[in-house]
Design an enzyme around this catalytic site. Structure first.
Site, PDB file in Angstrom:
ATOM      1  N   LYS A 198       0.903   4.070  -3.046  1.00  0.00           N
ATOM      2  CA  LYS A 198       0.461   5.447  -2.821  1.00  0.00           C
ATOM      3  C   LYS A 198       1.611   6.438  -2.981  1.00  0.00           C
ATOM      4  CE  LYS A 198      -3.878   4.862  -2.405  1.00  0.00           C
ATOM      5  NZ  LYS A 198      -4.816   5.503  -3.322  1.00  0.00           N
TER       6      LYS A 198
ATOM      7  N   TYR B 220       0.836  -1.200   0.000  1.00  0.00           N
ATOM      8  CA  TYR B 220       0.000   0.000   0.000  1.00  0.00           C
ATOM      9  C   TYR B 220       0.876   1.258   0.000  1.00  0.00           C
ATOM     10  CZ  TYR B 220      -3.384   3.504   1.505  1.00  0.00           C
ATOM     11  OH  TYR B 220      -4.164   4.618   1.587  1.00  0.00           O
TER      12      TYR B 220
END
Length: 163
Positions: free
Chosen positions: A155, A151
Site C-alpha cells: 500500500k 500489506y
C-alpha cells in the site's frame, strides 16, 4: 452524460462487499456514472450491483492478462472508460520474519502488480476520455499496524506511484 468507471473492489476475496468498494460504486452511481464492479466472487459483486445498478465483471486481476481483458470488455460493451478506482487489497498477517514468501508474492500480485497492470491497460482509453485514476492506499502505508509487513509495503507503493 454517462461515464463508465471500473471500481476494482476485491478485498481478501470478499470483494466489493468491502465497505469501501461498495460505497465507491454507490457514490459513482449517485453521480450518474455506471460503475463496473470487479472482483473474484460474482455473488458478492451481484449484491453490490443490485443496490446501485453496476455492471459486474468477476475476474481475478492478479492474473497477468486479466487487466487487459477487463478493459477490453468494458470498451467493447460501453465504448469508453472514464475512471478507474484501484481498490484491491489482500492482507497476510505477519512481520517480515513471519511472512512466508508465498504470502508476500500473493499480496504483491494483488495489491501492487494488478494495480500496475490495470493502470497500464486503462491509460490509453482514459487519456482519450480525459478520465482519472484513483489508487486506494491505506494508513498502513504511513504507519504499519505491526504484523502486516507485506500489506504495508504494497500500500505504501500505491501511495507513491506517479502515473
Amino acid at each position: 452524460k454517462t461515464a463508465y468507471e471500473i471500481v476494482d473492489c476485491d478485498w481478501s476475496s470478499d470483494v466489493c462487499s468491502s465497505d469501501l468498494g461498495a460505497a465507491t460504486a454507490q457514490a459513482a452511481a449517485d453521480r450518474g456514472w455506471l460503475p463496473v464492479v470487479v472482483g473474484r466472487r460474482a455473488s458478492a459483486l451481484e449484491e453490490v450491483a443490485a443496490s446501485c445498478g453496476a455492471a459486474v465483471r468477476a475476474i481475478d486481476l492478479s492474473e497477468p492478462d486479466a487487466p487487459d481483458a477487463l478493459v477490453r470488455s468494458v470498451l467493447d460493451e460501453f465504448g469508453r472508460l472514464d475512471g478507474v478506482v484501484a481498490n484491491a487489497g489482500v492482507m497476510s498477517v505477519g512481520t517480515v520474519l513471519q511472512t512466508e514468501p508465498a504470502d508476500w508474492d500473493r499480496t504483491m500480485a494483488t495489491n501492487l502488480t494488478s494495480v500496475f497492470r490495470l493502470v497500464r491497460a486503462s491509460l490509453p482509453p482514459l487519456l482519450e476520455s480525459r478520465g482519472a485514476i484513483v489508487g486506494v492506499s491505506s494508513i498502513a502505508a504511513l504507519r504499519s499496524p505491526g504484523g502486516a509487513a507485506a500489506y504495508a509495503v504494497s500500500k505504501a507503493e500505491i501511495g507513491r506511484a506517479h502515473v
